[in-house]
Design an enzyme around this catalytic site. Structure first.
Site, PDB file in Angstrom:
ATOM      1  N   MET A  90      28.137   9.829  30.104  1.00  0.00           N
ATOM      2  CA  MET A  90      27.647  10.688  31.196  1.00  0.00           C
ATOM      3  C   MET A  90      28.028  10.469  32.262  1.00  0.00           C
ATOM      4  SD  MET A  90      26.412  13.626  31.772  1.00  0.00           S
ATOM      5  CE  MET A  90      26.074  14.311  33.356  1.00  0.00           C
ATOM      6  N   TYR A 104      27.011   6.212  23.602  1.00  0.00           N
ATOM      7  CA  TYR A 104      27.010   8.039  23.391  1.00  0.00           C
ATOM      8  C   TYR A 104      27.578   7.477  21.474  1.00  0.00           C
ATOM      9  CZ  TYR A 104      25.301  10.519  26.942  1.00  0.00           C
ATOM     10  OH  TYR A 104      24.487  11.234  28.187  1.00  0.00           O
ATOM     11  N   ARG A 117      56.225  30.386  38.546  1.00  0.00           N
ATOM     12  CA  ARG A 117      54.048  30.386  39.986  1.00  0.00           C
ATOM     13  C   ARG A 117      54.125  31.333  41.275  1.00  0.00           C
ATOM     14  NH1 ARG A 117      52.183  24.325  41.606  1.00  0.00           N
ATOM     15  NH2 ARG A 117      53.302  24.757  43.705  1.00  0.00           N
ATOM     16  N   LYS A 135      45.890  19.896  50.611  1.00  0.00           N
ATOM     17  CA  LYS A 135      45.027  21.007  49.615  1.00  0.00           C
ATOM     18  C   LYS A 135      44.093  19.844  48.981  1.00  0.00           C
ATOM     19  CE  LYS A 135      48.720  21.184  46.208  1.00  0.00           C
ATOM     20  NZ  LYS A 135      49.904  21.643  46.624  1.00  0.00           N
TER      21      LYS A 135
HETATM   22  C1  PLP Z   1      51.583  20.349  46.420  1.00  0.00           C
HETATM   23  C2  PLP Z   1      52.485  21.396  46.965  1.00  0.00           C
HETATM   24  C3  PLP Z   1      53.575  20.440  47.131  1.00  0.00           C
HETATM   25  C4  PLP Z   1      53.030  18.492  46.946  1.00  0.00           C
HETATM   26  O1  PLP Z   1      53.904  18.054  45.984  1.00  0.00           O
HETATM   27  P1  PLP Z   1      53.320  17.296  45.610  1.00  0.00           P
HETATM   28  O2  PLP Z   1      54.245  16.955  44.154  1.00  0.00           O
HETATM   29  O3  PLP Z   1      51.772  16.398  45.434  1.00  0.00           O
HETATM   30  O4  PLP Z   1      54.474  15.938  46.648  1.00  0.00           O
HETATM   31  C5  PLP Z   1      54.305  20.907  47.895  1.00  0.00           C
HETATM   32  N1  PLP Z   1      54.404  22.862  48.135  1.00  0.00           N
HETATM   33  C6  PLP Z   1      53.776  22.664  47.294  1.00  0.00           C
HETATM   34  C7  PLP Z   1      54.159  24.557  47.478  1.00  0.00           C
HETATM   35  C8  PLP Z   1      52.634  22.340  47.009  1.00  0.00           C
HETATM   36  O5  PLP Z   1      51.512  23.567  46.269  1.00  0.00           O
END
Ligand code: PLP
Length: 346
Positions: A297, A249, A133, A39
């Site tokens: 910047m 800055y 979550r 992702k």
């Molecule tokens: C991002 C994610 C992972 C990978 O997690 P890491 O801590 O980066 O290894 C695995 N499972 C889910 C559901 C995630 O959202």
């Protein structure tokens, strides 16, 4: 238009280290096989550069968060190897899953109903075992509502695998109970840090992300995980500061002696935030080049006293050994990777 001229920012990837990290995590997963979380454009490193390497190393299960991330990944691997973690928020998402062949991860009763009502089919299911979550509640009532679904992989996600926390065993216990109730082809709990918690957490499939890309979520992984991302930047201008000259800055650094300084192409949009602070440094061949003043910047100014021969156009290393960069910047290893901006030529 003619070709773009050379960039002043590069993100060099050690693809052998990336492949090696996947193999190491697959080995550490024991009887389970390791997938790959790709992702956020493979945590900022680029799907086009990383997914072919991971697939060649042996990865067969890829996880993205958004539906918009699917096309880039299925350009390299079969759609049946891809799961979408955020799940179907609309009928359009369900239709997109069916037309591409990727699997949705169903995270709520609403998403389960949406997937069933639009025709069902192979899917993954996320159970919330305590992170609060995404995911269906782990209680029996929610699990019974899954009857008849064609579940490929049953998942849950650990909240504190990077710590020795009682939460880990509590989540493991709840996931085991869910597995006993819900038929699925495979089971998957561990992220990168979870892999280090041992065989009990591995089930059939692990889902490393961070550690593939050189992140070290637990000290005991440092021996097997290698740095993958090497951001590099170049000197735009060399200038001589005289005593009393202020830099950048808000003029937070004032020279008290003559200094040969480099103005360097690196700033907020590249992920180099002010939290790197006045104690930060860039490097050239292991020589430390301290930052002077604030990130301003699109630029930082460094002290070139330790590298007197450097001139305009020369390349510098941004220190990105992730545990050390985390300590220096206060940013998490996840943030350090995913905030690397689009201006780095990958
Ligand atoms: C991002 C994610 C992972 C990978 O997690 P890491 O801590 O980066 O290894 C695995 N499972 C889910 C559901 C995630 O959202």
């Amino acid at each position: 238009m003619t070709d773009l001229p050379p960039p002043t920012l590069r993100l060099d990837l050690d693809t052998a280290a990336l492949a090696g990290n996947w193999r190491a995590l697959d080995r550490l997963s024991g009887a389970a096989t390791a997938g790959a979380a790709v992702k956020a454009d493979a945590y900022g490193l680029g799907v086009d550069r990383t997914v072919p390497v991971l697939a060649a190393a042996g990865a067969r299960d890829f996880f993205v968060a958004h539906w918009s991330e699917v096309p880039a990944v299925i350009a390299h691997v079969p759609a049946t190897q891809v799961s979408v973690l955020h799940g179907p928020a609309s009928e359009a998402d369900c239709a997109f899953a069916r037309s591409t062949g990727v699997r949705p991860v169903l995270n709520s009763a609403e998403q389960v109903a949406r997937w069933r009502n639009t025709g069902g089919g192979a899917c993954d299911v996320m159970i919330d075992t305590g992170i609060n979550r995404l995911g269906l509640p782990h209680g029996a009532a929610a699990l019974d509502a899954l009857d008849g679904l064609a579940i490929d992989t049953l998942l849950s996600h650990l909240a504190s695998a990077d710590e020795d926390s009682a939460q880990n065993t509590r989540q493991l216990e709840r996931f085991r109970e869910a597995c006993a109730r819900i038929p699925a082809r495979r089971r998957s709990l561990a992220n990168s840090a979870g892999i280090a918690l041992g065989a009990a957490y591995a089930f059939d499939l692990t889902r490393p992300g961070l550690a593939l890309y050189g992140g070290i979520p637990r000290a005991d992984m440092a021996a097997v995980i290698r740095q993958v991302a090497y951001p590099r930047t170049s000197i735009l201008q060399v200038r001589r500061l005289e005593p009393g000259d202020a830099v950048g800055y808000n003029a937070t650094f004032v020279a008290d002696a003559p200094i040969r300084a480099g103005v360097v192409s690196l700033g907020y949009a590249d992920g180099f935030l002010r939290c790197w602070g006045a104690r930060g440094a860039l490097a050239n061949e292991e020589r430390r080049l301290p930052l002077l003043g604030k990130v301003s910047m699109d630029m930082v100014i460094v002290d070139l006293s330790n590298a007197p021969e450097l001139r305009e156009g020369d390349w510098l290393d941004v220190p990105y050994a992730l545990p050390e960069a985390e300590a220096a910047s206060g940013l998490s290893q996840y943030e350090l990777l995913t905030s690397l901006g689009r201006r780095f030529r990958r």
